[in-house]
Design an enzyme around this catalytic site. Structure first.
Site, PDB file in Angstrom:
ATOM      1  N   SER A 100      20.264  34.058  15.663  1.00  0.00           N
ATOM      2  CA  SER A 100      19.850  35.157  16.533  1.00  0.00           C
ATOM      3  C   SER A 100      20.654  36.433  16.295  1.00  0.00           C
ATOM      4  O   SER A 100      20.626  37.005  15.226  1.00  0.00           O
ATOM      5  CB  SER A 100      19.941  34.699  17.995  1.00  0.00           C
ATOM      6  OG  SER A 100      19.358  35.624  18.863  1.00  0.00           O
ATOM      7  N   ASP A 240      16.992  41.990  17.318  1.00  0.00           N
ATOM      8  CA  ASP A 240      18.072  41.168  16.787  1.00  0.00           C
ATOM      9  C   ASP A 240      17.589  40.435  15.538  1.00  0.00           C
ATOM     10  O   ASP A 240      16.460  40.636  15.075  1.00  0.00           O
ATOM     11  CB  ASP A 240      18.609  40.200  17.840  1.00  0.00           C
ATOM     12  CG  ASP A 240      17.590  39.145  18.245  1.00  0.00           C
ATOM     13  OD1 ASP A 240      16.389  39.333  17.944  1.00  0.00           O
ATOM     14  OD2 ASP A 240      17.980  38.138  18.867  1.00  0.00           O
ATOM     15  N   ASP A 242      16.543  37.473  14.678  1.00  0.00           N
ATOM     16  CA  ASP A 242      15.336  36.656  14.617  1.00  0.00           C
ATOM     17  C   ASP A 242      14.186  37.244  15.426  1.00  0.00           C
ATOM     18  O   ASP A 242      13.129  36.627  15.554  1.00  0.00           O
ATOM     19  CB  ASP A 242      15.620  35.215  15.050  1.00  0.00           C
ATOM     20  CG  ASP A 242      15.880  35.075  16.542  1.00  0.00           C
ATOM     21  OD1 ASP A 242      16.473  35.992  17.137  1.00  0.00           O
ATOM     22  OD2 ASP A 242      15.490  34.036  17.120  1.00  0.00           O
ATOM     23  N   ASP A 244      13.599  38.084  18.679  1.00  0.00           N
ATOM     24  CA  ASP A 244      13.154  37.742  20.031  1.00  0.00           C
ATOM     25  C   ASP A 244      13.868  38.558  21.113  1.00  0.00           C
ATOM     26  O   ASP A 244      13.695  38.317  22.295  1.00  0.00           O
ATOM     27  CB  ASP A 244      13.326  36.249  20.309  1.00  0.00           C
ATOM     28  CG  ASP A 244      14.775  35.768  20.262  1.00  0.00           C
ATOM     29  OD1 ASP A 244      15.676  36.595  19.986  1.00  0.00           O
ATOM     30  OD2 ASP A 244      15.016  34.568  20.498  1.00  0.00           O
TER      31      ASP A 244
END
Length: 449
Positions: A100, A240, A242, A244
């Site tokens: 993340s 960020d 990834d 999400d």
């Protein structure tokens, strides 16, 4: 059983250090093959741009295929893409390799069920029990899985996102700066905003395996703020690694957190009669000011424990279509199953253009109550647990909670993704908040080894 490996968002750690090793990933693939992949015997695997993601991907593929499970290789895509497209792939589950918003040196593994939801606590526990058991898996020479490349999910996802906009040029006239965090959205986000007519400046969209989230993205918005001001842009958007999580920067370069975005989205959806069941879901971490603002609009507000998964569960229980976290996870369930920075950013842009005012005149949407958040970092998870369970720490927290109730709240929790104790003190009187926070933090610091 309390999970030792799996936190609120999968398992995470330093790459090439247990549990983020090739050996662990290989065994995890075998465990998931035995426990989960018993239907179609297919699994989808996606990853972010970290250099270690390739190592973990290869090990997972070896683990799955050694047990006769076919792998659908999605390559580098954001988490919300795999969660939204997984049902079209005829798989038993999905795996997202990402840490993340963490630096490149970390990595993690998120487990996603065949419907696109993150594994429940119960299923995570069952996986962990089998992982740490002495169970040996004996692969068969007659059952070896194959690897297939997914070619349809990215274009399908992009078509679905574009369909959210009311017209093909819905963002015409918008000047936007986008920070892709050198992550999984680096190619997709610029294409979407350009396709809808926005004039964009793109930052941090050249991943090299080592620069993901480095001085960029949702955790580091300083450069984004500077470029927004210099370029006279209407808005800045940071995601960020990834994809999400979203953070917004107004036209004056001021950082706008997740609570303000939730308030703006709720107002916009409510205006258009699209706020289902007149409800919004956030976590105990969201500011009290958000709750007051929504109540003044006649909107029901629900809180959950920290973690996007809990927000989504509550949204489904209450019939809400909007939920999120102060950290920037935004879930618009009419369009996506999980937090999606691109979709949230698109809807924010549509609302901004419709409003007509400058972002700095819109945000902040509400006035925050005084709140202090302190992150206390430790060497490892064992030290965190030892300090967290200390009698002295428990006593000072209990006393502070009695003092601040009912006009405020105190939350002290272990991070689910890193060796950190988070202390959050919120109330209506700033000096009182500062005093209680200092007592708790100093007590925790004193317990260090």
């Amino acid at each position: 059983m309390a999970n030792k490996l799996f936190g609120t968002d999968g398992v995470r750690g330093v790459a090439n250090t247990f549990p983020m090793t090739a050996e662990f990933a290989f065994r995890l693939g075998q465990v998931l093959s035995d426990l989960i992949c018993t239907g179609s015997k297919r699994v989808a695997i996606a990853k972010d741009t970290r250099v270690s993601s390739y190592m973990l991907e290869s090990a997972l593929i070896a683990g799955f295929t050694s047990m006769g499970v076919d792998v659908v290789k999605m390559r580098v895509v954001p988490t919300p893409l795999i969660t939204s497209q997984i049902q079209e792939l005829d798989v038993d589950m999905g795996v997202m390799i990402t840490a993340s918003h963490n630096p490149y040196s970390d990595n993690g593994i998120k487990l996603i069920d065949r419907y696109g939801d993150k594994f429940s606590d119960e299923w995570s526990s069952r996986v962990e029990e089998l992982l740490i058991s002495d169970r040996k898996f004996i692969p068969s020479k007659d059952a070896i899985g194959k690897v297939y490349k997914d070619k349809t999910s990215v274009p399908t996802y992009m078509e679905n996102v574009l369909a959210i906009a009311p017209t093909p040029d819905a963002l015409s006239g918008l000047r936007l700066v986008v920070d892709c965090a050198n992550g999984a959205f680096s190619k997709i986000i610029p294409q979407i905003f350009k396709s809808l007519g926005a004039g964009i400046i793109t930052l941090a969209n050249t991943p090299d395996g080592y620069n993901i989230n480095k001085d960029c993205g949702s955790q580091h918005t300083e450069n984004l703020s500077q470029i927004v001001v210099q370029s006279h842009a209407h808005l800045g958007i940071a995601v960020d690694g990834d994809g999400d999580r979203i953070i917004v920067v107004d036209n004056l370069g001021h950082r706008i957190d997740g609570d303000q975005i939730i308030a703006f989205l709720a107002t916009y959806l409510n205006k258009h009669g699209k706020l289902k069941n007149n409800a919004v879901v956030a976590t105990v971490w969201s500011n009290l000011g958000l709750e007051k603002y929504l109540h003044n609009l006649g909107i029901d507000f629900y809180r959950t424990p920290v973690g996007e998964r809990y927000v989504i569960e509550k949204m489904r229980a209450t019939g809400a279509c909007l939920g999120g976290e102060e950290s920037g996870h935004m879930v618009l369930s009419d369009y996506t199953r999980t937090g999606d920075a691109l979709i949230a950013g698109l809807v924010v842009c549509l609302g901004l253009l419709e409003d007509g005012r400058k972002a700095a005149d819109i945000f902040p949407v509400f006035n925050k109550c005084p709140c202090l958040i302190t992150n206390i970092r430790f060497e490892n998870a064992d030290e965190v647990s030892k300090v967290f369970e200390a009698d002295e720490v428990k006593a000072v927290i209990e006393a502070a909670q009695e003092q601040i109730a009912p006009q405020g709240s105190i939350i002290v929790r272990k991070s689910g993704t890193e060796p950190v104790i988070k202390v959050r003190v919120e109330g209506e009187i700033e000096s009182f908040v500062q005093s209680l926070s200092q007592k708790i933090v100093s007590t925790i610091e004193a317990q260090r080894g």
